[in-house]
Motif scaffolding. Structure first.
Motif, PDB file in Angstrom:
ATOM      1  N   PHE A  38     -62.107 -28.601  -8.724  1.00 62.32           N
ATOM      2  CA  PHE A  38     -60.965 -27.771  -8.146  1.00 62.32           C
ATOM      3  C   PHE A  38     -61.631 -27.498  -6.679  1.00 62.32           C
ATOM      4  O   PHE A  38     -60.993 -27.181  -5.662  1.00 62.32           O
ATOM      5  CB  PHE A  38     -60.400 -26.753  -8.754  1.00 62.32           C
ATOM      6  CG  PHE A  38     -59.667 -26.943 -10.170  1.00 62.32           C
ATOM      7  CD1 PHE A  38     -58.467 -27.441 -10.030  1.00 62.32           C
ATOM      8  CD2 PHE A  38     -60.156 -26.636 -11.488  1.00 62.32           C
ATOM      9  CE1 PHE A  38     -57.979 -27.840 -11.112  1.00 62.32           C
ATOM     10  CE2 PHE A  38     -59.570 -26.852 -12.522  1.00 62.32           C
ATOM     11  CZ  PHE A  38     -58.331 -27.499 -12.285  1.00 62.32           C
ATOM     12  N   ASP A  39     -62.898 -27.791  -6.425  1.00 64.12           N
ATOM     13  CA  ASP A  39     -63.538 -27.526  -5.325  1.00 64.12           C
ATOM     14  C   ASP A  39     -63.166 -28.800  -4.487  1.00 64.12           C
ATOM     15  O   ASP A  39     -62.972 -28.696  -3.238  1.00 64.12           O
ATOM     16  CB  ASP A  39     -64.951 -27.430  -5.355  1.00 64.12           C
ATOM     17  CG  ASP A  39     -65.405 -26.025  -5.919  1.00 64.12           C
ATOM     18  OD1 ASP A  39     -64.650 -25.055  -5.808  1.00 64.12           O
ATOM     19  OD2 ASP A  39     -66.177 -26.076  -6.824  1.00 64.12           O
ATOM     20  N   ARG A  40     -63.470 -30.116  -4.811  1.00 66.33           N
ATOM     21  CA  ARG A  40     -63.213 -31.222  -4.342  1.00 66.33           C
ATOM     22  C   ARG A  40     -61.849 -31.683  -3.863  1.00 66.33           C
ATOM     23  O   ARG A  40     -61.598 -32.241  -2.827  1.00 66.33           O
ATOM     24  CB  ARG A  40     -64.127 -32.273  -5.154  1.00 66.33           C
ATOM     25  CG  ARG A  40     -65.394 -32.184  -5.406  1.00 66.33           C
ATOM     26  CD  ARG A  40     -65.949 -32.927  -6.348  1.00 66.33           C
ATOM     27  NE  ARG A  40     -65.919 -34.646  -5.749  1.00 66.33           N
ATOM     28  CZ  ARG A  40     -66.412 -35.492  -6.381  1.00 66.33           C
ATOM     29  NH1 ARG A  40     -66.867 -35.494  -7.441  1.00 66.33           N
ATOM     30  NH2 ARG A  40     -66.291 -36.796  -5.943  1.00 66.33           N
ATOM     31  N   PHE A  41     -60.790 -31.317  -4.862  1.00 69.33           N
ATOM     32  CA  PHE A  41     -59.335 -31.567  -4.831  1.00 69.33           C
ATOM     33  C   PHE A  41     -58.836 -30.102  -4.943  1.00 69.33           C
ATOM     34  O   PHE A  41     -58.365 -29.863  -5.980  1.00 69.33           O
ATOM     35  CB  PHE A  41     -59.133 -32.425  -5.932  1.00 69.33           C
ATOM     36  CG  PHE A  41     -60.088 -33.746  -5.959  1.00 69.33           C
ATOM     37  CD1 PHE A  41     -59.747 -34.828  -5.166  1.00 69.33           C
ATOM     38  CD2 PHE A  41     -60.874 -33.736  -6.984  1.00 69.33           C
ATOM     39  CE1 PHE A  41     -60.534 -35.855  -4.903  1.00 69.33           C
ATOM     40  CE2 PHE A  41     -61.903 -35.043  -6.840  1.00 69.33           C
ATOM     41  CZ  PHE A  41     -61.671 -35.919  -6.297  1.00 69.33           C
ATOM     42  N   PRO A  42     -58.643 -29.449  -3.871  1.00 70.42           N
ATOM     43  CA  PRO A  42     -58.235 -28.286  -3.947  1.00 70.42           C
ATOM     44  C   PRO A  42     -56.508 -28.200  -4.310  1.00 70.42           C
ATOM     45  O   PRO A  42     -55.710 -28.780  -3.732  1.00 70.42           O
ATOM     46  CB  PRO A  42     -58.289 -27.401  -2.535  1.00 70.42           C
ATOM     47  CG  PRO A  42     -59.509 -28.330  -1.844  1.00 70.42           C
ATOM     48  CD  PRO A  42     -59.188 -29.373  -2.610  1.00 70.42           C
ATOM     49  N   MET A  43     -56.250 -27.559  -5.344  1.00 69.46           N
ATOM     50  CA  MET A  43     -54.721 -27.235  -5.799  1.00 69.46           C
ATOM     51  C   MET A  43     -54.637 -25.918  -6.306  1.00 69.46           C
ATOM     52  O   MET A  43     -55.385 -25.297  -6.739  1.00 69.46           O
ATOM     53  CB  MET A  43     -54.439 -28.343  -6.888  1.00 69.46           C
ATOM     54  CG  MET A  43     -55.379 -28.449  -8.119  1.00 69.46           C
ATOM     55  SD  MET A  43     -55.474 -29.931  -9.277  1.00 69.46           S
ATOM     56  CE  MET A  43     -56.517 -30.806  -8.585  1.00 69.46           C
TER      57      MET A  43
END
Length: 384
Positions: A147-152
């Motif tokens: 969730f840090d690398r791919f914020p959603m």
């Protein structure tokens, strides 16, 4: 870019079913997912979740800062397949007995459909997660910084559900699946001739009593309004008719929803083993592992999913009152980090149960799953 049709979905799904791969070994599966995504011109990162996980993304026509995630599990089980159809498993001792081949197919179909028609604003992440079965690939992806690398802002999941008709769905406001703990315990005594049990320390007698006594932890110490189950699933002792064995090993699982109850049951489980071992003058060792937390939906997200399902022409009924399952799901690790919802889609009333050697994902469900995913994206990330 190839149009996503029911026949194409069936082709993909049967291909995945023929080549099942288990936890963190889904290399061929992962490579095929990458090939399909690349053919559709979809961006992605690979090598995640221990090496076989993938996160792909599609941006909408309209710019926007919002992003959501959709997740599918890609692994199979160590179950010998008993089916005889044309797409039967080609890997002896392994099969897609839980429908992850179908989950992967539905998410691929949604990704390709949305890439062709990106009529939304913002970004959709497609999470292809390895090792859902027992090994916690979802936890690994979260720990790697998913969730840090791919914020959603939210994340969503789907599971097929045998016994529920195709065209029906179930959405829970809160609890969906139970927490999952496993144990392996050993009782050690003193072996002897079976004709002279007084010369030994009987581990079999102690273990039999323990199996019965452990059930009282749930039936007499769990509040009636809460749900828990403790199952001993393995009992290993001895290899001769006339020898009292030195050791016995018991394995099993304990499941519930409430974290405080989970801690209480583990503590009582350990004390029950100590007490039994002391009474029978035995040594005891326990390997108790907390695997998955309980899966809880975010009520507002669940409500939105139910509304989307109600709007689909192929969905005839959306159940809102089914009890949660005592099975477990490592999507729970993702829902601990982000709001979201995990729903069930009917796999057919005549479907074999999950983890059964006769199970097969229902291909009639694939187009419904694609329609649900695409409708959910368009409803959450509508054109601005």
């Amino acid at each position: 870019m190839q149009s996503v049709t029911p026949s194409l979905l069936r082709e993909w799904r049967h291909e995945f079913h023929r080549q099942p791969e288990t936890a963190f070994e889904e290399h061929r599966t992962s490579a095929r997912i990458v090939e399909i995504l690349a053919d559709a011109g979809i961006e992605m990162e690979t090598g995640l979740g221990g090496g076989t996980g993938i996160v792909a993304w599609v941006d909408g026509r309209e710019s926007g800062e919002r992003a959501i995630g959709l997740r599918a599990d890609i692994d199979a089980l160590d179950v010998p397949e008993a089916n005889e159809f044309g797409h039967v498993s080609q890997n002896p001792g392994k099969m897609h007995a839980c429908g992850h081949d179908g989950h992967t197919t539905m998410l691929l179909g949604a990704a390709c459909t949305l890439a062709r028609e990106p009529d939304f604003a913002g970004r959709v992440y497609f999470i292809f997660q390895p090792a859902e079965e027992n090994e916690g690939g979802g936890r690994v992806m979260v720990e790697e910084g998913l969730f840090d690398r791919f914020p959603m802002e939210a994340v969503y999941g789907v599971h097929n559900w045998p016994g529920m008709a195709v065209g029906e769905a179930a959405v829970h406001d809160t609890a969906v699946m139970a927490a999952f703990d496993v144990f392996r315990l050993t009782l050690s005594g003193h072996g002897c001739h079976a004709a002279m049990p007084h010369l030994g320390k009987d581990v079999v007698l102690a273990a039999c009593q323990l199996v019965n006594q452990l059930q009282g932890i749930v039936s007499r110490e769990t509040p009636a309004h809460q749900t828990a189950v403790l199952s001993v699933t393995q009992f290993h002792a001895g290899d001769a008719y006339n020898v009292m064995p030195e050791k016995v090993e018991l394995c099993g699982t304990l499941r519930c929803f409430d974290p405080a109850l989970r801690d209480h049951l583990e503590a009582r489980f350990r004390r029950a083993i100590e007490a039994t071992a002391m009474f029978h003058d035995l040594e005891a060792s326990v390997d108790y592992q907390s695997r998955y937390p309980a899966t809880f939906n975010t009520p507002s997200c669940a409500h939105h999913c139910a509304e989307v399902l109600d709007s689909l022409p192929d969905i005839r009924r959306v159940h809102r009152d089914l009890p949660p399952s005592m099975a477990s799901e490592d999507f729970a690790f993702m829902l601990q980090q982000r709001p979201g919802a995990y729903i069930w889609l009917g796999n057919g009333v005549d479907s074999a149960s999950l983890h059964n050697p006769h199970y097969d994902f229902n291909d009639e469900l694939s187009p419904i799953g694609v329609a649900y995913w695409t409708a959910l994206v368009r409803s959450l990330l509508g054109d601005s």
